[in-house]
Design an enzyme around this catalytic site. Structure first.
Site, PDB file in Angstrom:
ATOM      1  N   GLY A  12      38.075  71.098 115.305  1.00 39.03           N
ATOM      2  CA  GLY A  12      38.936  71.800 114.360  1.00 39.03           C
ATOM      3  C   GLY A  12      39.939  70.845 113.728  1.00 39.03           C
ATOM      4  O   GLY A  12      39.938  69.637 114.005  1.00 39.03           O
ATOM      5  N   GLN A  13      40.816  71.415 112.899  1.00 38.05           N
ATOM      6  CA  GLN A  13      41.798  70.579 112.171  1.00 38.05           C
ATOM      7  C   GLN A  13      42.647  69.762 113.147  1.00 38.05           C
ATOM      8  O   GLN A  13      42.848  68.563 112.959  1.00 38.05           O
ATOM      9  CB  GLN A  13      42.714  71.464 111.319  1.00 38.05           C
ATOM     10  CG  GLN A  13      43.691  70.650 110.468  1.00 38.05           C
ATOM     11  CD  GLN A  13      44.841  71.477 109.897  1.00 38.05           C
ATOM     12  OE1 GLN A  13      45.015  72.643 110.215  1.00 38.05           O
ATOM     13  NE2 GLN A  13      45.630  70.846 109.053  1.00 38.05           N
ATOM     14  N   TYR A 143      45.602  88.037 114.541  1.00 40.36           N
ATOM     15  CA  TYR A 143      45.868  86.678 115.042  1.00 40.36           C
ATOM     16  C   TYR A 143      47.202  86.645 115.799  1.00 40.36           C
ATOM     17  O   TYR A 143      47.286  86.140 116.919  1.00 40.36           O
ATOM     18  CB  TYR A 143      45.894  85.732 113.846  1.00 40.36           C
ATOM     19  CG  TYR A 143      46.204  84.287 114.150  1.00 40.36           C
ATOM     20  CD1 TYR A 143      45.355  83.504 114.934  1.00 40.36           C
ATOM     21  CD2 TYR A 143      47.341  83.680 113.612  1.00 40.36           C
ATOM     22  CE1 TYR A 143      45.633  82.166 115.172  1.00 40.36           C
ATOM     23  CE2 TYR A 143      47.622  82.337 113.840  1.00 40.36           C
ATOM     24  CZ  TYR A 143      46.772  81.588 114.628  1.00 40.36           C
ATOM     25  OH  TYR A 143      47.047  80.269 114.858  1.00 40.36           O
TER      26      TYR A 143
HETATM   27  N1  NAD Z   1      46.291  74.364 112.012  1.00 36.14           N
HETATM   28  C1  NAD Z   1      47.410  75.067 111.960  1.00 36.14           C
HETATM   29  O1  NAD Z   1      48.120  75.048 110.960  1.00 36.14           O
HETATM   30  C2  NAD Z   1      47.828  75.873 113.175  1.00 36.14           C
HETATM   31  C3  NAD Z   1      49.064  76.549 113.122  1.00 36.14           C
HETATM   32  C4  NAD Z   1      49.464  77.306 114.204  1.00 36.14           C
HETATM   33  C5  NAD Z   1      48.668  77.360 115.351  1.00 36.14           C
HETATM   34  N2  NAD Z   1      47.466  76.689 115.370  1.00 36.14           N
HETATM   35  C6  NAD Z   1      46.662  76.797 116.605  1.00 36.14           C
HETATM   36  O2  NAD Z   1      46.217  75.512 117.022  1.00 36.14           O
HETATM   37  C7  NAD Z   1      44.929  75.617 117.643  1.00 36.14           C
HETATM   38  C8  NAD Z   1      43.947  74.681 116.946  1.00 36.14           C
HETATM   39  O3  NAD Z   1      43.912  75.054 115.578  1.00 36.14           O
HETATM   40  P1  NAD Z   1      43.053  74.272 114.462  1.00 36.14           P
HETATM   41  O4  NAD Z   1      43.880  74.252 113.240  1.00 36.14           O
HETATM   42  O5  NAD Z   1      42.478  73.042 114.990  1.00 36.14           O
HETATM   43  O6  NAD Z   1      41.926  75.399 114.240  1.00 36.14           O
HETATM   44  P2  NAD Z   1      40.499  75.227 113.539  1.00 36.14           P
HETATM   45  O7  NAD Z   1      40.105  76.585 113.028  1.00 36.14           O
HETATM   46  O8  NAD Z   1      40.499  74.082 112.605  1.00 36.14           O
HETATM   47  O9  NAD Z   1      39.630  74.883 114.800  1.00 36.14           O
HETATM   48  C9  NAD Z   1      39.349  75.821 115.805  1.00 36.14           C
HETATM   49  C10 NAD Z   1      38.004  75.488 116.374  1.00 36.14           C
HETATM   50  O10 NAD Z   1      37.642  76.462 117.352  1.00 36.14           O
HETATM   51  C11 NAD Z   1      36.251  76.614 117.279  1.00 36.14           C
HETATM   52  N3  NAD Z   1      35.817  77.849 117.930  1.00 36.14           N
HETATM   53  C12 NAD Z   1      35.896  79.110 117.471  1.00 36.14           C
HETATM   54  N4  NAD Z   1      35.328  79.958 118.362  1.00 36.14           N
HETATM   55  C13 NAD Z   1      34.913  79.201 119.420  1.00 36.14           C
HETATM   56  C14 NAD Z   1      34.264  79.490 120.638  1.00 36.14           C
HETATM   57  N5  NAD Z   1      33.912  80.738 120.979  1.00 36.14           N
HETATM   58  N6  NAD Z   1      33.984  78.449 121.484  1.00 36.14           N
HETATM   59  C15 NAD Z   1      34.330  77.180 121.167  1.00 36.14           C
HETATM   60  N7  NAD Z   1      34.923  76.849 120.006  1.00 36.14           N
HETATM   61  C16 NAD Z   1      35.221  77.849 119.139  1.00 36.14           C
HETATM   62  C17 NAD Z   1      35.952  76.589 115.793  1.00 36.14           C
HETATM   63  O11 NAD Z   1      34.597  76.303 115.558  1.00 36.14           O
HETATM   64  C18 NAD Z   1      36.892  75.489 115.322  1.00 36.14           C
HETATM   65  O12 NAD Z   1      36.256  74.221 115.330  1.00 36.14           O
HETATM   66  C19 NAD Z   1      44.547  77.104 117.551  1.00 36.14           C
HETATM   67  O13 NAD Z   1      44.934  77.754 118.741  1.00 36.14           O
HETATM   68  C20 NAD Z   1      45.408  77.606 116.411  1.00 36.14           C
HETATM   69  O14 NAD Z   1      45.649  78.986 116.529  1.00 36.14           O
HETATM   70  C21 NAD Z   1      47.038  75.957 114.311  1.00 36.14           C
END
Ligand code: NAD
Length: 318
Positions: A12-13, A143
């Site tokens: 993920g990001q 969410y």
């Molecule tokens: N990026 C942001 O701006 C942000 C802000 C607040 C909180 N967060 C939190 O940070 C964490 C990481 O976020 P991110 O931005 O990398 O999210 P993202 O959506 O880029 O990555 C999340 C990853 O989880 C994977 N995923 C989904 N379902 C799955 C499953 N059943 N098994 C395994 N993998 C699975 C997806 O394929 C994806 O690669 C998350 O908990 C998110 O809620 C992110």
């Protein structure tokens, strides 16, 4: 620190860059990247990668035992905008995924579990400016509901079962490596790609919608600082963290300092309502007190660095 760390949702990001940073610090072999798909090259480069769906309990336990894991950073999640399109998927992934990880930590006696929360855990009845760490949390998105649940469940596991759970309420994260995965703050990343490629951007939020944000180097620093923090200093387990707050208009004006022809127009969609339910700025003094949190990037420093990195990667001069 000589611990073995497993990261879920690692392409993920955040995971894409977090895995690289953890491997630089703790050694490639000690950081296991996992995800549901074939990994991108960057994740296979310096350490192990395994396929893992966090809803598959036996696969999760097997990996944690076989790879002798001490710490899980549980990043697999469905984010805010995708979660409003598919609330059932967000519920299953976020709630059941976090429960599976916390249960595994309890049963296998792992050293620590870090599960990100979000500013989405706040809701319309939360004070919007300088939102404190301990405050009313009644979110109106699926969410957000799942994030409040994760915080409460994690804290329950800490008090009841002695599982060392830690959580950061990330604001919108801005980064140049992997694209964001369907959140409400994604505009603050997309705007850079469009400014460099097309010199114009149509923003899905209104121009005066202020939201708390953070640049990726600070996100990595916050995550690692909290993992390494001495447990005896932590009175809380879930922490506000922030680095800056800005509106679409303010970031566009900052970009215009480098790309004067850049133009932005505003066409708010369903994400506007989500953004309006969140804080406009965050008070992260509890994180500063309990584990020394301090961000390095403000808006001007972030914009300059993003433009430099992206222009290099895309091969577009500005
Ligand atoms: N990026 C942001 O701006 C942000 C802000 C607040 C909180 N967060 C939190 O940070 C964490 C990481 O976020 P991110 O931005 O990398 O999210 P993202 O959506 O880029 O990555 C999340 C990853 O989880 C994977 N995923 C989904 N379902 C799955 C499953 N059943 N098994 C395994 N993998 C699975 C997806 O394929 C994806 O690669 C998350 O908990 C998110 O809620 C992110």
């Amino acid at each position: 620190m000589s611990k073995r760390i497993l990261v879920t949702g690692s392409y993920g990001q955040i995971g894409t860059e977090l895995v690289g940073e953890l491997r630089r610090r703790y050694g490639g072999e000690n950081v296991v990247a996992t995800g549901r798909k074939k990994p991108p090259a960057i994740l296979k480069r310096d350490g192990p990668y395994y396929q893992l769906d966090v809803l598959n309990v036996s696969q999760l336990h097997q990996l944690l035992v076989d790879l002798d894991i001490d710490i899980v950073i549980h990043n697999a999640s469905v984010l805010s905008a995708v979660g409003e399109k598919n609330p059932q998927l967000a519920y299953r992934t976020n709630v059941e995924g976090a429960y599976n990880v916390l249960e595994a930590a309890r049963i296998l006696e792992l050293d620590q579990v870090m599960i990100p929360s979000s500013i989405a855990a706040f809701g319309p009845s939360t004070p919007k400016e300088n939102t404190p760490n301990d405050v009313i949390m009644r979110p109106t998105t699926m969410y957000g509901v799942t994030k409040v649940f994760i915080e409460l469940l994690g804290e329950y596991y800490t008090h009841r079962f002695d599982v060392d759970f830690r959580s950061l309420r990330y604001p919108g994260i801005i980064s140049s490596e992997a694209l964001p995965g369907g959140g409400t703050t994604d505009y603050a990343v997309e705007i850079f790609y469009e400014a460099l490629k097309n010199k114009r951007y149509t923003c899905f939020l209104a121009k005066d919608t202020a939201l708390p944000m953070m640049y990726m180097p600070d996100c990595l620093k916050a995550t690692i600082d909290l993992i390494e923090a001495d447990a005896s200093r932590l009175k809380h387990r879930s922490f506000n963290v922030t680095a800056m707050s800005f509106t679409p208009e303010e970031i566009a004006n900052e970009i215009k300092k480098y790309i004067p022809e850049f133009e932005i127009e505003y066409k708010p969609d369903y994400r506007q309502q989500i953004a309006e339910s969140w804080p406009r700025s965050i008070d992260d003094s509890v994180a500063r007190e309990e584990w020394g949190w301090k961000p390095e990037y403000d808006l001007p420093a972030m914009v300059k660095d993003m433009l430099d990195r992206l222009s290099k990667r895309l091969g577009i001069e500005y």
